[in-house]
Design a protein around this motif. Structure first.
Motif, short mmCIF file in Angstrom:
data_model
loop_
_atom_site.label_atom_id
_atom_site.label_comp_id
_atom_site.label_asym_id
_atom_site.label_seq_id
_atom_site.Cartn_x
_atom_site.Cartn_y
_atom_site.Cartn_z
N ILE A 64 0.44 -1.48 0.00
CA ILE A 64 0.10 0.31 -0.20
C ILE A 64 0.84 1.52 -0.08
CG2 ILE A 64 -1.74 1.17 1.38
CD1 ILE A 64 -3.17 -1.68 2.64
N ALA A 65 1.37 1.73 0.45
CA ALA A 65 2.70 2.29 0.36
C ALA A 65 3.55 3.14 0.00
CB ALA A 65 3.53 2.41 1.99
N ILE A 66 4.30 1.90 -1.02
CA ILE A 66 4.80 1.81 -2.46
C ILE A 66 3.91 2.28 -2.98
CG2 ILE A 66 6.29 0.07 -4.35
CD1 ILE A 66 7.11 -0.96 -1.62
N PHE A 67 2.69 1.58 -3.45
CA PHE A 67 1.99 2.29 -4.76
C PHE A 67 1.34 3.33 -4.39
CE2 PHE A 67 -1.93 3.37 -6.48
CZ PHE A 67 -2.18 2.45 -7.74
N ASP A 68 0.89 3.92 -2.54
CA ASP A 68 0.90 5.11 -2.73
C ASP A 68 1.66 6.23 -2.86
OD1 ASP A 68 -2.31 4.58 -2.74
OD2 ASP A 68 -1.97 4.45 0.00
N GLN A 69 2.70 5.59 -2.80
CA GLN A 69 4.20 6.88 -2.85
C GLN A 69 4.50 7.32 -4.25
OE1 GLN A 69 7.71 5.21 -1.63
NE2 GLN A 69 8.86 6.32 -0.57
N CYS A 70 4.24 6.05 -5.52
CA CYS A 70 4.65 5.68 -7.20
C CYS A 70 3.22 7.06 -7.07
CB CYS A 70 4.29 4.69 -6.94
SG CYS A 70 6.09 3.77 -6.72
N PHE A 71 2.03 6.73 -6.53
CA PHE A 71 0.72 7.08 -7.68
C PHE A 71 -0.17 8.54 -7.17
CE2 PHE A 71 2.49 3.21 -9.20
CZ PHE A 71 2.84 3.32 -10.28
N THR A 103 -4.57 8.88 -6.64
CA THR A 103 -5.50 7.27 -6.87
C THR A 103 -4.71 6.46 -5.46
OG1 THR A 103 -5.44 6.95 -9.17
CG2 THR A 103 -5.64 4.24 -7.59
N LYS A 104 -5.32 5.69 -4.75
CA LYS A 104 -5.05 5.01 -3.78
C LYS A 104 -4.86 3.87 -3.73
CE LYS A 104 -5.98 8.98 -0.21
NZ LYS A 104 -6.42 9.32 1.28
N LEU A 105 -4.84 3.24 -2.83
CA LEU A 105 -4.53 1.18 -3.00
C LEU A 105 -5.69 0.94 -1.12
CD1 LEU A 105 -4.27 -1.79 -3.80
CD2 LEU A 105 -1.78 -1.19 -3.67
N ILE A 106 -6.51 0.54 -1.07
CA ILE A 106 -6.87 -0.45 0.22
C ILE A 106 -7.24 -1.20 0.01
CG2 ILE A 106 -9.05 0.60 0.73
CD1 ILE A 106 -9.16 2.76 -0.39
N LYS A 107 -6.90 -1.85 1.19
CA LYS A 107 -7.49 -3.34 1.52
C LYS A 107 -9.05 -2.91 1.70
CE LYS A 107 -7.26 -6.44 5.46
NZ LYS A 107 -6.90 -6.35 7.01
N GLY A 108 -9.91 -4.13 0.85
CA GLY A 108 -11.52 -4.16 1.22
C GLY A 108 -11.40 -4.88 1.62
N GLY A 109 -12.60 -5.57 1.13
CA GLY A 109 -13.43 -7.43 1.66
C GLY A 109 -13.41 -8.57 0.83
N THR A 117 7.41 2.29 -13.25
CA THR A 117 7.60 3.10 -11.77
C THR A 117 7.56 2.29 -10.65
OG1 THR A 117 7.09 4.95 -13.11
CG2 THR A 117 6.80 5.19 -11.01
N LEU A 118 6.15 1.66 -10.41
CA LEU A 118 6.42 0.36 -9.92
C LEU A 118 6.94 -0.83 -9.65
CD1 LEU A 118 4.10 -0.49 -6.88
CD2 LEU A 118 2.10 -1.49 -8.68
N ARG A 119 7.36 -1.11 -10.36
CA ARG A 119 8.46 -2.36 -9.98
C ARG A 119 9.30 -1.99 -10.33
NH1 ARG A 119 11.98 -4.02 -12.60
NH2 ARG A 119 12.66 -2.35 -13.96
N GLN A 120 10.20 -1.52 -10.78
CA GLN A 120 11.59 -1.12 -9.59
C GLN A 120 11.42 -0.53 -8.36
OE1 GLN A 120 12.58 3.20 -12.21
NE2 GLN A 120 12.60 2.17 -13.87
N ALA A 121 10.08 0.64 -8.10
CA ALA A 121 9.54 0.78 -6.28
C ALA A 121 9.92 -0.73 -5.70
CB ALA A 121 8.79 1.63 -6.49
N LEU A 122 8.83 -1.58 -6.49
CA LEU A 122 8.76 -3.15 -5.74
C LEU A 122 10.17 -3.63 -5.43
CD1 LEU A 122 5.61 -4.35 -6.63
CD2 LEU A 122 5.48 -3.75 -4.98
N ALA A 123 11.60 -3.46 -6.55
CA ALA A 123 12.65 -4.19 -6.60
C ALA A 123 13.52 -3.45 -5.91
CB ALA A 123 12.96 -4.02 -8.40
N LYS A 124 13.63 -2.55 -5.56
CA LYS A 124 14.48 -1.61 -4.78
C LYS A 124 14.49 -1.84 -2.93
CE LYS A 124 16.17 3.36 -3.87
NZ LYS A 124 15.99 4.07 -3.15
N PHE A 125 12.67 -1.40 -2.77
CA PHE A 125 12.69 -2.00 -1.91
C PHE A 125 12.46 -3.88 -1.02
CE2 PHE A 125 9.21 -3.83 1.70
CZ PHE A 125 9.29 -2.36 2.39
N TYR A 126 12.02 -4.90 -1.80
CA TYR A 126 12.88 -5.98 -1.44
C TYR A 126 13.98 -6.69 -2.22
CZ TYR A 126 7.80 -5.83 -0.66
OH TYR A 126 6.80 -6.22 -0.31
N ASN A 127 14.35 -5.71 -2.51
CA ASN A 127 15.81 -6.28 -3.04
C ASN A 127 15.94 -7.32 -4.36
OD1 ASN A 127 18.79 -5.40 -3.21
ND2 ASN A 127 19.33 -6.86 -1.30
#
Length: 178
Positions: free
Chosen positions: A9-16, A22-28, A153-163
């Protein structure tokens, strides 16, 4: 490697969040994309049951959707519920190739296991191998030609966060494991 919902959620929201409102939200129970309206001033991607894989899948649909589709509930896509015939399942799979290829790429960038989804537990799934092959071919296309800007953008952010390394390494994509 631990995959926390708060992280995706934080990675997505930081990017977009700022640029695309736009926000990513845990739903039902059911995932859904809702464009901004009078009650909710931002676009919302709700992913199901708090599953990391659902978050990646719903994000992938958002990444595919163009500006006009992002103004429509669930991007204006038709959805035939669980219990599809094999014929309807093939139609469903055709529109799922690109999102699932992106999902696989994002999952790999996050060091998370991807499984191809037929999303038809009570229907006629039939032979899923052609669908999996089509998803893999789309992954290879993206590896060769590059991802759309938001997806990269998101792929790079995930790759950086998860190394997990730079670029799309096709040796990490094994069609026999999806």
């Amino acid at each position: 490697m631990e995959h926390k919902l708060e992280d995706i959620i934080a990675i997505f929201d930081q990017c977009f969040e700022k640029e695309f409102n736009t926000k990513l939200i845990k739903g039902g129970d059911e995932p859904i994309y809702l464009p901004a309206n009078e009650e909710r001033p931002y676009h919302a991607i709700y992913f199901a049951h708090g599953f990391y894989s659902s978050a990646l899948h719903e994000i992938s649909h958002w990444l595919i959707a163009g500006e006009a589709r992002r103004k429509l509930e669930d991007f204006g896509y038709w959805y035939e519920p669980d219990g599809r015939t094999e014929e309807k399942q093939r139609e469903f799979e055709q529109v799922e190739v690109k999102p699932q290829a992106l999902e696989w790429i994002l999952a790999t960038a996050a060091g998370f296991r991807y499984f191809a989804s037929s999303d038809n537990l009570n229907g006629g799934v039939g032979d899923t191998q052609p669908f999996k092959q089509a998803v893999y071919e789309q992954v290879k296309f993206y590896a060769k030609n590059g991802l759309p800007k938001r997806a990269e953008t998101l792929r790079q952010a995930l790759a950086k966060f998860y190394n997990t390394g730079e670029g799309i390494d096709l040796s990490k994509f094994d069609i026999t494991r999806i």
